[in-house]
Design a protein around this motif. Sequence first.
Motif, PDB file in Angstrom:
ATOM      1  N   ALA A  54       0.816  -1.221   0.000  1.00  0.00           N
ATOM      2  CA  ALA A  54       0.000   0.000   0.000  1.00  0.00           C
ATOM      3  C   ALA A  54       0.844   1.263   0.000  1.00  0.00           C
ATOM      4  CB  ALA A  54      -0.937  -0.010   1.210  1.00  0.00           C
ATOM      5  N   THR A  55       1.936   1.284   0.770  1.00  0.00           N
ATOM      6  CA  THR A  55       2.752   2.496   0.849  1.00  0.00           C
ATOM      7  C   THR A  55       3.383   2.825  -0.493  1.00  0.00           C
ATOM      8  OG1 THR A  55       3.196   2.139   3.193  1.00  0.00           O
ATOM      9  CG2 THR A  55       4.715   3.581   2.002  1.00  0.00           C
ATOM     10  N   ALA A  56       3.915   1.797  -1.178  1.00  0.00           N
ATOM     11  CA  ALA A  56       4.501   2.023  -2.502  1.00  0.00           C
ATOM     12  C   ALA A  56       3.447   2.508  -3.486  1.00  0.00           C
ATOM     13  CB  ALA A  56       5.150   0.734  -3.007  1.00  0.00           C
ATOM     14  N   ALA A  57       2.250   1.898  -3.438  1.00  0.00           N
ATOM     15  CA  ALA A  57       1.174   2.312  -4.345  1.00  0.00           C
ATOM     16  C   ALA A  57       0.749   3.745  -4.065  1.00  0.00           C
ATOM     17  CB  ALA A  57      -0.015   1.363  -4.215  1.00  0.00           C
ATOM     18  N   GLN A  58       0.669   4.104  -2.785  1.00  0.00           N
ATOM     19  CA  GLN A  58       0.270   5.471  -2.438  1.00  0.00           C
ATOM     20  C   GLN A  58       1.319   6.476  -2.900  1.00  0.00           C
ATOM     21  OE1 GLN A  58      -0.721   6.050   1.684  1.00  0.00           O
ATOM     22  NE2 GLN A  58      -0.704   8.282   1.525  1.00  0.00           N
ATOM     23  N   SER A  59       2.586   6.167  -2.696  1.00  0.00           N
ATOM     24  CA  SER A  59       3.643   7.079  -3.093  1.00  0.00           C
ATOM     25  C   SER A  59       3.656   7.296  -4.599  1.00  0.00           C
ATOM     26  CB  SER A  59       4.988   6.531  -2.632  1.00  0.00           C
ATOM     27  OG  SER A  59       6.044   7.377  -3.050  1.00  0.00           O
ATOM     28  N   LEU A  60       3.438   6.227  -5.370  1.00  0.00           N
ATOM     29  CA  LEU A  60       3.559   6.317  -6.822  1.00  0.00           C
ATOM     30  C   LEU A  60       2.289   6.808  -7.501  1.00  0.00           C
ATOM     31  CD1 LEU A  60       5.527   3.002  -7.253  1.00  0.00           C
ATOM     32  CD2 LEU A  60       6.390   5.259  -7.901  1.00  0.00           C
ATOM     33  N   THR A  61       1.119   6.316  -7.036  1.00  0.00           N
ATOM     34  CA  THR A  61      -0.145   6.628  -7.718  1.00  0.00           C
ATOM     35  C   THR A  61      -1.028   7.583  -6.950  1.00  0.00           C
ATOM     36  OG1 THR A  61      -1.433   4.807  -6.743  1.00  0.00           O
ATOM     37  CG2 THR A  61      -0.083   4.281  -8.667  1.00  0.00           C
TER      38      THR A  61
ATOM     39  N   ASP B 113      -2.787   6.654  -4.393  1.00  0.00           N
ATOM     40  CA  ASP B 113      -3.876   5.848  -3.817  1.00  0.00           C
ATOM     41  C   ASP B 113      -3.278   4.569  -3.244  1.00  0.00           C
ATOM     42  OD1 ASP B 113      -6.151   4.504  -3.130  1.00  0.00           O
ATOM     43  OD2 ASP B 113      -6.932   4.277  -5.166  1.00  0.00           O
ATOM     44  N   GLY B 114      -3.372   4.430  -1.919  1.00  0.00           N
ATOM     45  CA  GLY B 114      -2.855   3.229  -1.277  1.00  0.00           C
ATOM     46  C   GLY B 114      -3.927   2.283  -0.797  1.00  0.00           C
TER      47      GLY B 114
ATOM     48  N   ARG C 163      -7.294  -0.560  -1.401  1.00  0.00           N
ATOM     49  CA  ARG C 163      -7.781  -1.699  -2.196  1.00  0.00           C
ATOM     50  C   ARG C 163      -6.648  -2.451  -2.902  1.00  0.00           C
ATOM     51  NH1 ARG C 163     -10.155  -0.454  -6.322  1.00  0.00           N
ATOM     52  NH2 ARG C 163      -9.373   1.682  -6.543  1.00  0.00           N
ATOM     53  N   ILE C 164      -5.562  -2.710  -2.197  1.00  0.00           N
ATOM     54  CA  ILE C 164      -4.423  -3.376  -2.820  1.00  0.00           C
ATOM     55  C   ILE C 164      -4.784  -4.794  -3.266  1.00  0.00           C
ATOM     56  CG2 ILE C 164      -2.066  -4.195  -2.442  1.00  0.00           C
ATOM     57  CD1 ILE C 164      -2.377  -1.175  -2.776  1.00  0.00           C
ATOM     58  N   LEU C 165      -5.560  -5.505  -2.460  1.00  0.00           N
ATOM     59  CA  LEU C 165      -5.946  -6.868  -2.839  1.00  0.00           C
ATOM     60  C   LEU C 165      -6.764  -6.877  -4.127  1.00  0.00           C
ATOM     61  CD1 LEU C 165      -6.840  -8.406   0.641  1.00  0.00           C
ATOM     62  CD2 LEU C 165      -4.837  -8.895  -0.761  1.00  0.00           C
ATOM     63  N   ALA C 166      -7.584  -5.829  -4.333  1.00  0.00           N
ATOM     64  CA  ALA C 166      -8.395  -5.767  -5.545  1.00  0.00           C
ATOM     65  C   ALA C 166      -7.580  -5.275  -6.738  1.00  0.00           C
ATOM     66  CB  ALA C 166      -9.602  -4.854  -5.320  1.00  0.00           C
ATOM     67  N   ARG C 167      -6.584  -4.426  -6.479  1.00  0.00           N
ATOM     68  CA  ARG C 167      -5.807  -3.824  -7.571  1.00  0.00           C
ATOM     69  C   ARG C 167      -4.598  -4.658  -7.976  1.00  0.00           C
ATOM     70  NH1 ARG C 167      -4.376   1.705  -4.971  1.00  0.00           N
ATOM     71  NH2 ARG C 167      -3.253   2.093  -6.929  1.00  0.00           N
ATOM     72  N   ARG C 168      -4.172  -5.599  -7.136  1.00  0.00           N
ATOM     73  CA  ARG C 168      -2.943  -6.339  -7.430  1.00  0.00           C
ATOM     74  C   ARG C 168      -3.086  -7.072  -8.766  1.00  0.00           C
ATOM     75  NH1 ARG C 168      -4.356 -11.159  -8.018  1.00  0.00           N
ATOM     76  NH2 ARG C 168      -2.340 -11.327  -9.101  1.00  0.00           N
ATOM     77  N   GLY C 169      -1.984  -7.134  -9.465  1.00  0.00           N
ATOM     78  CA  GLY C 169      -1.994  -7.773 -10.771  1.00  0.00           C
ATOM     79  C   GLY C 169      -2.391  -6.846 -11.896  1.00  0.00           C
ATOM     80  N   THR C 170      -2.745  -5.594 -11.567  1.00  0.00           N
ATOM     81  CA  THR C 170      -3.144  -4.628 -12.603  1.00  0.00           C
ATOM     82  C   THR C 170      -2.017  -3.633 -12.835  1.00  0.00           C
ATOM     83  OG1 THR C 170      -4.155  -3.101 -11.008  1.00  0.00           O
ATOM     84  CG2 THR C 170      -5.552  -4.840 -11.911  1.00  0.00           C
ATOM     85  N   VAL C 171      -1.989  -3.072 -14.031  1.00  0.00           N
ATOM     86  CA  VAL C 171      -0.980  -2.083 -14.388  1.00  0.00           C
ATOM     87  C   VAL C 171      -1.646  -0.714 -14.449  1.00  0.00           C
ATOM     88  CG1 VAL C 171       0.659  -1.325 -16.145  1.00  0.00           C
ATOM     89  CG2 VAL C 171       0.391  -3.769 -15.667  1.00  0.00           C
ATOM     90  N   GLU C 172      -1.111   0.238 -13.697  1.00  0.00           N
ATOM     91  CA  GLU C 172      -1.594   1.605 -13.714  1.00  0.00           C
ATOM     92  C   GLU C 172      -0.510   2.502 -14.306  1.00  0.00           C
ATOM     93  OE1 GLU C 172      -3.093   2.758  -9.901  1.00  0.00           O
ATOM     94  OE2 GLU C 172      -4.189   0.864  -9.612  1.00  0.00           O
TER      95      GLU C 172
END
Length: 485
Positions: free
Chosen positions: A407-414, A416-417, A419-428
């Motif tokens: 979540a922290t990496a996703a929040q820093s980059l996008t 939004d940190g 719904r990681i379980l729902a977003r995993r495997g997707t490319v943003e």
Amino acid sequence: MHRVSLPPVGTAKAWREAARGFLAARVPPEQIIWGDHAAAPDLFGDASLPPAGGPVSVPRSFVTMAETVVWHSDPERFSRLYAFLWRLKDAPHLMTDRGDGDLAHLRQMEKNVRRCQHKMKAFVRFREIGAPDAPRRSFAAWFEPSHHTVEPTSDFFVRRFSDMDWRILTPDVSAIFEQGKLSFQEGHTKPDLPEDAGEALWITYFQNIFNPARLMVKAMQSEMPKKYWKNMPEAAFIPQMIADAPARARAMAEAAPTLPPARMAQVQAQLASHASAWDGPAEDLPKAIRACTRCPLHCHATQAVPGEGPAKADLMVVGEQPGDMEDLTGRPFVGPAGQMFDSIAAEVGLNRKAAYVTNAVKHFKFTPRGKRRIHQRPETSEIKHCRWWLDAEIAQVRPRLILAMGATAAQSLTGDGTRILARRGTVETLPDGLPVLITLHPSYLLRVPDPAVRDRATAQFRQDLLTAAGMIAQHASCSREDMPH
């Protein structure tokens, strides 16, 4: 059959005493004809009241509601109140039953009366009528309320204007305050009040506080209904102010300064401080990160941990923050989570040594517990401060793909940190076009207590690393095809 005619002044007290007597005598609602002083007498009604009975107990919330509803203009207000009171004596819980239709109707009447009281406080306009040499100044106002709100609202005016004599005249009941004493009289016809010397100043003020750029006619009429306009001197100017609003708004926009005010320069400088401006040599970046004091995390951590890997890696792996072992060694991904990442990456053919590995936050955040240091998730402000360094690393490495773990990496980059379980495997895709593959953090796999859930999450993580390896391999293949033969 009983007939009750309530007076225009003291209506609340009169209704309360009559209702108490009827309730104590067990007189049902259908045997009472309620009316005010203006109601025509009923041919079959008996004007006598029943003898006083024993004490009657009702919820205080009903008494409060009734003291407001009695001032409503609906001629059925008294009978509605008593009918509900008759039901309430056997079911006190009805005062909290939001689904009860009778209570809902009474609550709406209560709301209407309170709204009318508010309008009266806002829209009564006094004009001076006293002699200049009188010991007390004297004022009068004409008002036409929607409900019988003069008596219950008069205390507000007594408190506000206790140092002068005044009268609020209405078609129904008028309030007279003279020599510090309040009294009520039956209604008046509209008087011919004199002009007020201060009225021109008030109108000038009203016109100058009007903001044409924020004009919303329906909202204005909701707060200042047109029925009150005829007795408000400033209302005569409202139609022209509305008509002139578009031209005035354009003129305001054209006259606005083209340069931002000083406070905006400070805000812009603060925003710029959060965007990485690192432009030094690549070999100096790790040293600069280790010297970072941009947020309070540096006060307790052993050291900042920069990323490591090839200077121009196709894949950048971003985790959350250094753990205990990373904090002590100064290298990323050497603890249990990093070891799990290495193991699964090797299984799917993802070369860890060919990737640049780093963290969204460069200092270890923890809570001491005895001799142990317990990991704490970084806060949003800490993630934003460290984004300065992550941007610098991305600018130097220029990867083809970023693998965001957790979540922290996703929040820093996008930004939004969640719904990681729902977003995993997707490319943003980031604004600059850089793809980010979202996946779980290996530490999550180590913490899951349920073996079945852990196995499923590990399989998903393995699949995401396999996807990353495939994307990098595909890019390498395309690059070779583009080379001249």
